[in-house]
Write an enzyme that holds these catalytic residues in place. Structure first.
Site, PDB file in Angstrom:
ATOM      1  N   LYS A  73      10.149 -14.035 -14.503  1.00 21.26           N
ATOM      2  CA  LYS A  73       9.490 -12.675 -14.875  1.00 21.26           C
ATOM      3  C   LYS A  73       8.580 -13.758 -15.829  1.00 21.26           C
ATOM      4  CE  LYS A  73      12.426  -9.958 -13.034  1.00 21.26           C
ATOM      5  NZ  LYS A  73      12.245 -10.280 -11.873  1.00 21.26           N
ATOM      6  N   CYS A 119       0.398  -1.347   0.589  1.00 20.57           N
ATOM      7  CA  CYS A 119      -0.026  -0.101   0.381  1.00 20.57           C
ATOM      8  C   CYS A 119       0.669   0.951   0.136  1.00 20.57           C
ATOM      9  CB  CYS A 119      -0.668  -0.134   1.861  1.00 20.57           C
ATOM     10  SG  CYS A 119      -1.920  -1.388   0.882  1.00 20.57           S
ATOM     11  N   GLU A 144      14.900 -17.525 -12.594  1.00 17.08           N
ATOM     12  CA  GLU A 144      14.591 -15.920 -11.913  1.00 17.08           C
ATOM     13  C   GLU A 144      14.046 -15.910 -13.496  1.00 17.08           C
ATOM     14  OE1 GLU A 144      14.379 -12.065 -11.749  1.00 17.08           O
ATOM     15  OE2 GLU A 144      14.185 -13.597 -10.739  1.00 17.08           O
ATOM     16  N   GLU A 169       5.518 -13.218 -13.899  1.00 16.49           N
ATOM     17  CA  GLU A 169       5.011 -12.284 -13.895  1.00 16.49           C
ATOM     18  C   GLU A 169       3.857 -11.379 -14.217  1.00 16.49           C
ATOM     19  OE1 GLU A 169       7.693 -10.660  -9.702  1.00 16.49           O
ATOM     20  OE2 GLU A 169       8.546 -10.709 -11.492  1.00 16.49           O
ATOM     21  N   ARG A 211       3.943   0.667  -6.488  1.00 17.45           N
ATOM     22  CA  ARG A 211       3.972  -0.675  -6.020  1.00 17.45           C
ATOM     23  C   ARG A 211       3.178  -1.258  -5.823  1.00 17.45           C
ATOM     24  NH1 ARG A 211       6.370   1.536  -1.134  1.00 17.45           N
ATOM     25  NH2 ARG A 211       6.092   0.730   0.353  1.00 17.45           N
ATOM     26  N   ASN A 262      -0.561   1.238   6.271  1.00 16.33           N
ATOM     27  CA  ASN A 262      -0.191  -0.141   5.791  1.00 16.33           C
ATOM     28  C   ASN A 262       0.140  -0.796   6.638  1.00 16.33           C
ATOM     29  OD1 ASN A 262      -0.120   1.545   3.550  1.00 16.33           O
ATOM     30  ND2 ASN A 262       2.154   1.744   3.079  1.00 16.33           N
ATOM     31  N   GLY A 263       0.082  -2.314   6.213  1.00 14.56           N
ATOM     32  CA  GLY A 263       0.656  -2.783   7.061  1.00 14.56           C
ATOM     33  C   GLY A 263      -0.850  -4.390   7.982  1.00 14.56           C
ATOM     34  N   LYS A 308       4.842  -3.648  -5.378  1.00 17.43           N
ATOM     35  CA  LYS A 308       6.630  -3.237  -6.044  1.00 17.43           C
ATOM     36  C   LYS A 308       7.359  -4.193  -4.422  1.00 17.43           C
ATOM     37  CE  LYS A 308      10.337  -2.425  -7.358  1.00 17.43           C
ATOM     38  NZ  LYS A 308      11.250  -3.312  -8.249  1.00 17.43           N
ATOM     39  N   HIS A 311      14.317 -37.367 -13.880  1.00 15.54           N
ATOM     40  CA  HIS A 311      13.866 -37.654 -12.700  1.00 15.54           C
ATOM     41  C   HIS A 311      12.501 -36.944 -11.985  1.00 15.54           C
ATOM     42  CE1 HIS A 311      17.423 -39.306 -11.155  1.00 15.54           C
ATOM     43  NE2 HIS A 311      17.958 -38.147 -11.310  1.00 15.54           N
ATOM     44  N   TRP A 357      -3.462  -1.882  -0.978  1.00 17.73           N
ATOM     45  CA  TRP A 357      -3.751  -3.586  -1.508  1.00 17.73           C
ATOM     46  C   TRP A 357      -4.049  -4.424  -1.140  1.00 17.73           C
ATOM     47  CZ3 TRP A 357      -1.094  -8.545  -0.297  1.00 17.73           C
ATOM     48  CH2 TRP A 357      -1.121  -9.458  -1.785  1.00 17.73           C
TER      49      TRP A 357
END
Length: 605
Positions: A486, A2, A482, A489, A27, A101-102, A600, A505, A75
């Site tokens: 990407k 947030c 990575e 995402e 964010r 926020n939190g 973010k 395997h 968020w």
């Protein structure tokens, strides 16, 4: 996650707050809101909206005058995105407004008590609990009212509070979620991120956990939640407002990918010592005798930072010959780990505020461990909590997904590995070899970026895939992880990454023409082993896109990358895969800078 913006001064506040919210859009959020007042007209005026800041802006009346205000991008954690669940949250009398926020861990318990006392809640959020706690307080000052509220809250918070009875101030508090004060000329700002401040001031004060502040137009003061005065000297942030502009690019992600040659040059600048073929890292606070006493290195990060840590662990093992591994910080802090006094712990975070990493650092410090930070944001919580560390100097990263900060973080680990290695057993010759390789990186990165049009054409061919596999071996495996992250995402294509040696395997069962494989194939001592993996895929009619230093016969397509030293090759091999993910997402029409469901800076658990 947030975002918070606040202002008190003489200027018309609504445009300032809306501009600040726009700078925090990167964010990630699902709704937004704003509340304003003036000392002469202290009644609180609020507007909230589900959706983007532009939706909020369209609802703000033309006559919405105010010189004090707070605003928020949310968020969702408690309650679905909606106008009602948006912040700011006000009490029934519209006297108190709170942005937060939190997460309040004991929100259900507090809500039940307040409901039993006759309080009627209008939202599903945990934040509304804070609003009612402050509104019910019988304390004489707003500072005391807020202090009483935060004393009964369990969990994380960064809050900003306005009160109609105290129109000359904003009171803020922090515990686990960033709060930054901006110091202006007869005006004050507050935000959760310096991005919202740098257009107006570069003088900032970052609150510590357990700290509060009162902002007035011509002054500010900081103090603890128990009331003790604290001393806070403003610092000058190095980033300017222009650093947050797109600079002619269509997206922030494209801008940040294109900045990587310059970013790597920055992280190297002033740190190489040619006389002794080593690296100078003055912020480590680790003398040679202490460095020689390290018996193990444990690297902690989340997401992209974890993948950078995996490459970093490999660099430290190979160059410094210290056993090293990386682990997700979110798992480490819950498994009751053995904290060894001879282990050096390294916390990795782009923002320096990632909650899972910060909580792991605090637990390690409580147990007496030595902790270094590898972060991008100067003065961030992890930078302050750690015993020392390395700034990666990538510059502001606005896109939700990390590109240039990932690359700079890996380069920072290479510098650390050389530093530790030259103190221990890395020869002068090998030290010089790696340093020369590091110096080649900016030009080689630029060489890769110049192949973007070819990568764009490949992305168009693979964009129809419903699922993709990424494989690599040893140094190549974190690159595969990575690259897989990407792609998923920003394109929303399902992707998985495996060590190439693990194909037989189990994962080979997934191979078919509709399931392309991206293979990391460096020209090193495992080249033939990697080629054998390509044979296995090709024998099962799988399509292959190789990232390699030479053409791969078994691959349908090969992206060629310039060769560096074996240890440094992973830094270069990840960059074309950033471009592949970008152009795949672009071909699919995705919102690249703001991928769905993501944020973010993950400052909640």
């Amino acid at each position: 996650m947030c975002g918070i913006v606040g202002y008190i001064g003489k200027r018309d506040v609504a445009p300032l707050l809306l501009e600040g919210l726009q700078r925090l859009e990167y964010r990630g959020y699902d709704s937004a809101g704003i509340v304003v007042n003036t000392p002469k007209s202290p009644a609180l005026k609020v507007v909230k909206a589900k959706g983007r800041v532009r939706e909020l802006e369209s609802r703000v009346p033309k006559r919405f005058a105010g010189t004090t205000g707070i605003a928020h991008t949310r968020w969702a954690t408690h309650g679905a995105p909606s106008d009602i669940n948006s912040h700011p949250h006000l009490d029934a009398d519209n006297n108190v407004a709170v942005v937060h926020n939190g997460i309040v861990d004991n929100a259900d318990e507090l809500r039940a008590k307040l409901v039993a006392d006759g309080i009627v809640f209008v939202s599903e959020t945990d934040t509304e609990v804070i609003t009612h706690l402050i509104a019910r307080s019988q304390a004489d000052t707003l500072e005391e009212k807020v202090r009483e509220a935060v004393k009964v809250i369990e969990g994380t918070y960064g809050i900003a509070v306005m009160h109609a009875d105290f129109p000359d101030r904003i009171v803020v508090a922090r515990n686990g979620s960033p709060v930054v004060l901006g110091i202006g000329e007869k005006e004050m700002f507050v935000a959760s991120d310096v991005a919202a401040l740098v257009a107006h001031t570069r003088q900032i004060v970052t609150l510590n956990d357990g700290e509060m502040a009162t902002l007035k137009a011509d002054d500010f003061r900081t103090y603890t939640t128990s009331g003790a005065t604290t001393t806070s000297t403003p610092e000058t942030v190095e980033w300017e407002a222009a650093s947050y502009d797109m600079g002619g690019h269509d997206t922030y992600m494209h801008k940040e990918i294109s900045e990587q040659a310059d970013a790597v040059d920055r992280v190297l600048r002033g740190r190489i010592d040619d006389r002794f073929n080593t690296v100078h890292l003055g912020g480590l606070n680790l003398d040679p005798r202490e460095a020689r006493g390290i018996r193990r290195v444990k690297i902690l990060g989340c997401g992209t930072s974890y993948h950078a840590g995996m490459i970093g662990a490999g660099l430290i093992e190979s160059l410094a010959r210290i056993p090293a591994d990386a682990e997700p910080a979110s798992e480490f802090r819950y498994r009751n780990p053995v904290v060894d006094p001879d282990t050096l712990y390294i916390a990795v975070s782009q923002s320096g505020e990632t909650y899972d990493v910060l909580a792991a650092v605090q637990e390690l410090k409580r147990k007496g461990a030595r902790v270094l930070g590898v972060v991008n944001v100067v003065g961030s919580a992890i930078a302050r909590e750690a015993d020392g560390g390395v700034y990666v100097h990538a510059g502001p990263e606005v896109c939700v997904v990390s590109t240039k900060c990932f690359t700079n973080t890996v380069v920072a680990f290479a510098l650390l590995a050389v530093h530790l290695g030259r103190i221990r057993d890395l020869s002068v010759t090998d030290g010089k070899r790696i340093i020369e390789g590091l110096r080649k990186l900016p030009a080689q990165i630029q060489e890769i970026l110049e192949t973007e049009e070819d990568i764009k054409k490949l992305a168009a061919e693979y964009a129809e895939a419903k699922s993709m596999m990424f494989i690599g071996r040893v140094r190549g495996y974190p690159v595969a992880l990575e690259a897989s992250l990407k792609l998923k995402e920003i394109s929303y294509i399902h992707a998985e990454a495996y060590p190439a040696s693990e194909l037989k395997h189990g994962p080979l069962a997934l191979i078919e023409p509709a399931m392309p494989t991206v293979a990391i194939v460096p020209d090193d001592d495992l080249l033939e082993k990697n080629r054998a993996a390509l044979e296995e895929i090709k024998a099962r009619s799988g399509r292959i896109l190789a990232v390699a230093h030479r053409e791969q016969e078994k691959a349908d397509h090969t992206i060629l990358v310039p060769k560096n030293e074996d240890e440094l090759d992973p830094i270069l091999m990840g960059i074309p895969l950033q471009l592949l993910a970008y152009h795949t997402a672009l071909a699919l029409g995705r919102d690249i800078d703001k991928p769905r469901n993501l944020a973010k800076s993950v400052t909640v658990e």
